[in-house]
Design a protein around this motif. Structure first.
Motif, short mmCIF file in Angstrom:
data_model
loop_
_atom_site.label_atom_id
_atom_site.label_comp_id
_atom_site.label_asym_id
_atom_site.label_seq_id
_atom_site.Cartn_x
_atom_site.Cartn_y
_atom_site.Cartn_z
N GLY A 16 0.91 -1.18 -0.03
CA GLY A 16 -0.12 -0.16 -0.05
C GLY A 16 0.77 1.31 -0.14
N PRO A 17 0.21 2.42 -0.18
CA PRO A 17 1.15 3.76 0.12
C PRO A 17 1.64 4.06 1.44
N MET A 18 2.76 4.89 1.59
CA MET A 18 3.18 5.39 2.85
C MET A 18 2.20 6.29 3.04
N SER A 19 1.78 6.70 4.44
CA SER A 19 1.00 7.84 4.72
C SER A 19 1.81 9.27 4.38
N GLN A 20 1.32 10.16 4.33
CA GLN A 20 2.02 11.41 4.14
C GLN A 20 3.06 11.86 4.90
N LEU A 21 2.92 11.60 6.47
CA LEU A 21 4.21 12.00 7.13
C LEU A 21 5.13 10.95 7.05
N GLU A 22 5.00 9.64 6.57
CA GLU A 22 6.07 8.68 6.29
C GLU A 22 6.78 9.14 5.12
N LEU A 23 5.88 9.54 4.08
CA LEU A 23 6.59 9.89 2.78
C LEU A 23 7.67 11.23 3.11
N ILE A 24 7.10 12.17 3.89
CA ILE A 24 8.08 13.06 4.45
C ILE A 24 9.37 12.68 5.04
N SER A 25 8.90 12.07 6.07
CA SER A 25 10.01 11.32 6.83
C SER A 25 11.33 10.71 6.19
N THR A 26 10.53 9.85 5.14
CA THR A 26 11.61 9.12 4.07
C THR A 26 12.52 10.07 3.35
N ALA A 27 11.69 11.29 2.69
CA ALA A 27 12.56 12.20 2.03
C ALA A 27 13.32 13.05 2.68
N VAL A 28 13.23 13.25 4.05
CA VAL A 28 14.29 14.02 4.93
C VAL A 28 15.37 12.98 5.10
N LEU A 29 15.02 11.52 5.22
CA LEU A 29 16.13 10.76 5.36
C LEU A 29 17.06 10.57 4.24
N LEU A 30 16.53 10.50 3.04
CA LEU A 30 17.37 10.48 1.78
C LEU A 30 18.00 11.86 1.59
N LEU A 31 17.42 13.00 1.92
CA LEU A 31 18.05 14.16 1.92
C LEU A 31 19.28 14.22 2.74
N ILE A 32 19.31 13.98 3.90
CA ILE A 32 20.37 14.19 4.97
C ILE A 32 21.44 13.02 4.88
N ALA A 33 20.78 11.71 5.18
CA ALA A 33 21.70 10.62 4.88
C ALA A 33 22.36 10.47 3.55
N GLY A 34 21.82 10.66 2.57
CA GLY A 34 22.52 10.50 1.21
C GLY A 34 23.37 11.61 0.95
N HIS A 35 23.00 12.98 1.30
CA HIS A 35 23.94 14.20 1.17
C HIS A 35 25.26 14.00 1.98
N GLU A 36 25.03 13.87 3.44
CA GLU A 36 26.18 13.78 4.03
C GLU A 36 27.36 12.62 3.69
N THR A 37 26.77 11.46 3.35
CA THR A 37 27.65 10.10 2.97
C THR A 37 28.18 10.44 1.69
#
Length: 410
Positions: A228-249
């Motif tokens: 099924g789909p992510m909730s809107q908050l889960e989607l936002i949390s995942t996007a923030v993770l991709l942003l921070i973790a992916g950027h820093e590494t």
């Protein structure tokens, strides 16, 4: 120096430029209990085993006994925990949902399809070196590159990229705990930045729900797989993770990589002539100078005996990836940089269920970036060695990497 105080020396800023002699000392006691009760694990096979052990949790809410922290729930109430801070089955569901548009098995060609765009961004950044006798590989290249990439992947409109970068700058600054005199102010700043970024991403999610595009946010909004789909908050949390973790590494991979190549000019010259060497060079860099040195705040879900030490249920652990990657019981001549090293199963992106989600993208970004820097920078020379490092001992990398050049090749 006793094993119970070694982690203090390792995380002290004075050790940031070269923690490896301390790691060698730490490995003499593969599992060492620290003064605060944290168990530090420093050898390759023990770290690898724990990363694959279902009795190890990434959720700090599982701390128990004398380590229990009643304030954990209040640390960041702006968004739900990201997958990196969750255990199965919640972790597995979120990871499957995020992987559908990002990689195999559903989108196996996605990352490689980004190659032309990544090359274009890299080329444009290096073009900006024209006329400069000195450049900062961090500020002028390694920092803007991945944030531009993640903006394109998520579908952030070009006109909003500067605002997006400001939030990234703020959030990244709060990762350096030692850089803040007031921990409460650091936490308030992080929460405020996450809230503002969350609102922006919420608006982006709503816009893509109405009119989907070919970006990852659109795919997560419209792609309803078996979970099924992510909730809107889960989607936002995942996007923030991709942003921070992916950027820093990626910033650290590129910066540590260029520093290592400049310290090994014969390899830099080979990479200039043999761009195919980049694949092995990046893998060796992930072992030799990994972007992430420590995995703190792992928690035992049961009593676990490892290397002759009993770690009780609910205890905190820190896994020292940077030490495991230099373990002579796993790697021959581990302190030598060898871009053609065989059997290089390093811990640069972790291992097990929490293996870095964005590893395929970070690898490709590193390969393209280092090949083009090697090819186009004419007679690059380090201004200072060692360079100044960031405060953060977890995400270890230079804060600046000043390089003198005679020009750039077309």
């Amino acid at each position: 120096m006793t094993p119970d105080t070694m982690l203090k020396r390792i995380t002290d800023y004075g050790s940031r430029a070269d923690p490896y002699p301390l790691y060698a000392e730490l490995r003499k006691t593969p599992v060492a209990r620290q003064e605060d009760g944290t168990y530090v694990v420093s050898t390759y096979w023990e770290i690898h085993s724990l990363l694959h052990d279902p009795r190890i949790s990434s959720d700090r809410r599982n701390l128990a006994g004398p380590w229990a922290d009643p304030d954990i729930e209040e640390e960041d109430a702006t968004l739900p925990p990201s997958m990196i801070r969750l255990d199965p089955p919640a972790h597995d569901r979120l990871r499957r949902q995020a992987m559908r548009p990002f990689g195999p098995p559903h989108s196996p060609e996605y990352v490689d399809s980004l190659r032309p765009e990544l090359a274009g961004i890299v080329g444009g950044l290096i073009d900006g070196f024209e006329g400069k006798g000195q450049v900062d590989i961090v500020d002028d290249f390694a920092y803007p590159f991945p944030v531009t990439v993640i903006c394109r992947i998520l579908g952030v409109p070009r006109e909003d990229e500067p605002r997006f970068r400001d939030w990234v700058d703020l959030l990244v600054s709060t990762l350096d705990l030692a850089a803040w005199d007031d921990p409460a102010e650091r936490q308030r700043t992080a929460q405020r930045a996450r809230l503002e970024l969350g609102r922006f991403l919420g608006e982006l999610v709503a816009a893509r729900s109405r009119k989907p595009g070919d970006d990852m946010v659109s795919a997560l909004v419209t792609g309803h797989g078996p979970d099924g789909p992510m909730s809107q908050l889960e989607l936002i949390s995942t996007a923030v993770l991709l942003l921070i973790a992916g950027h820093e590494t990626t910033v650290n991979l590129i910066t540590n990589g260029m520093l290592t190549l400049l310290r090994h000019p014969h390899v830099l010259e080979r990479l200039r002539r043999e761009p195919e060497l980049a694949v092995g060079a990046v893998e060796e860099l992930l072992r030799f100078e990994p972007p992430v040195h420590l995995l703190p705040q792992r928690v035992t879900l049961a009593d676990i005996e490892i290397a002759g030490v009993l770690i009780p249920k609910g205890a905190p652990m820190t896994l020292v990836l940077g030490s495991g990657n230099r373990d002579p019981l796993r790697f021959d001549d581990p302190d030598r940089f060898d871009p053609e090293r065989r059997d290089n199963q390093h811990l640069g992106f972790g291992s097990g269920i929490h293996t870095c989600f964005g590893a395929p993208l970070a690898r490709l970004e590193g390969q393209i970036a280092l090949v083009e820097l090697a090819r186009r920078l004419q007679n690059p020379r380090l201004v200072a060695d060692p360079p100044p490092y960031r405060q953060n001992p977890v995400l270890r990398g230079p804060r600046h990497l000043l390089v003198e050049i005679d020009g750039i090749a077309p």
